[in-house]
Design a protein around this motif. Structure first.
Motif, PDB file in Angstrom:
ATOM      1  N   ASP A 136     -49.899  -7.438   5.456  1.00 42.45           N
ATOM      2  CA  ASP A 136     -50.171  -6.552   6.774  1.00 42.45           C
ATOM      3  C   ASP A 136     -49.137  -5.819   7.698  1.00 42.45           C
ATOM      4  O   ASP A 136     -47.791  -6.807   7.909  1.00 42.45           O
ATOM      5  N   GLN A 138     -49.182  -7.318   9.998  1.00 42.52           N
ATOM      6  CA  GLN A 138     -48.863  -7.991  11.298  1.00 42.52           C
ATOM      7  C   GLN A 138     -48.268  -9.288  11.417  1.00 42.52           C
ATOM      8  O   GLN A 138     -47.668 -10.012  11.577  1.00 42.52           O
ATOM      9  N   SER A 165     -53.750   1.426   8.420  1.00 43.97           N
ATOM     10  CA  SER A 165     -54.618   1.484   9.880  1.00 43.97           C
ATOM     11  C   SER A 165     -55.536   0.627  10.328  1.00 43.97           C
ATOM     12  O   SER A 165     -56.485   0.520  10.943  1.00 43.97           O
ATOM     13  N   GLY A 166     -54.489  -0.547   9.628  1.00 45.91           N
ATOM     14  CA  GLY A 166     -54.984  -1.718  10.462  1.00 45.91           C
ATOM     15  C   GLY A 166     -56.844  -2.827  10.086  1.00 45.91           C
ATOM     16  O   GLY A 166     -56.945  -3.233  11.294  1.00 45.91           O
ATOM     17  N   LYS A 167     -57.163  -2.065   9.254  1.00 49.09           N
ATOM     18  CA  LYS A 167     -58.204  -2.791   8.662  1.00 49.09           C
ATOM     19  C   LYS A 167     -58.384  -3.743   8.218  1.00 49.09           C
ATOM     20  O   LYS A 167     -56.955  -3.698   7.586  1.00 49.09           O
TER      21      LYS A 167
END
Length: 167
Positions: A136, A138, A165-167
């Motif tokens: 991801d 991060q 999108s951060g999901k």
């Protein structure tokens, strides 16, 4: 190193016959990855923070790897301009073997990293080729898949888009 490669050869047949589904990662912290590409430039996984990264381990003698590479190229083109990158780590072969493969079998346009001493292979605990990991933005491994896949299938594109999108 030859023992590792011979063991992997036996697993190629297994992985070709039983490509597994994408699995949520439960292996702990993201292993380090810092390898040179075909031009000698060092790529460090940490420098890709903010992007979804597909780390894929492959070899020229791996039939499932050869089969999935065109779908990886289509995936990369489909996600062009978005925060996504493919780092394809060759498992223990020489520059010549990989360059010959890329000239005659698949003209991959994603980044190929060289792991001639199989140190990344060991750090990532890879025992099946191909083995893929989705990281991801991060820098955390979120999913893994052992065996080949059609990476431009709607399911994978949606999952990667969700990660972006951060999901």
């Amino acid at each position: 190193m030859k023992k590792i490669l011979l063991g992997l050869c036996g697993l190629f047949l297994f992985s070709a016959a039983q490509a597994m589904e994408l699995q949520a990662w439960s292996g702990g912290a993201t292993p380090p990855l810092a390898l040179k590409d075909m031009n000698g430039k060092t790529h460090n996984l940490e420098s890709y923070r903010g992007k979804v990264v597909m780390v894929q381990f492959w070899a020229t003698y791996c039939a499932p790897c050869l089969k999935e590479m065109p779908s990886m190229m289509r995936l990369e083109k489909r996600l062009a301009g978005k925060p996504f990158v493919i780092l394809a780590v060759n498992m223990g072969e020489t520059d010549k073997e990989v360059k010959d493969f890329l000239k005659t079998k698949v003209k991959a346009d994603f980044t190929i990293l060289m792991d001639e001493e199989a140190k990344a292979l060991e750090a990532w605990k890879v025992f099946v080729a191909p083995s893929s990991f989705l990281i991801d933005p991060q820098g955390k491994v979120r999913y893994t898949l052992q065996g080949g896949a059609e990476w431009d299938d709607k399911e994978y594109v949606q999952l990667i888009s969700d990660l972006m999108s951060g999901k």
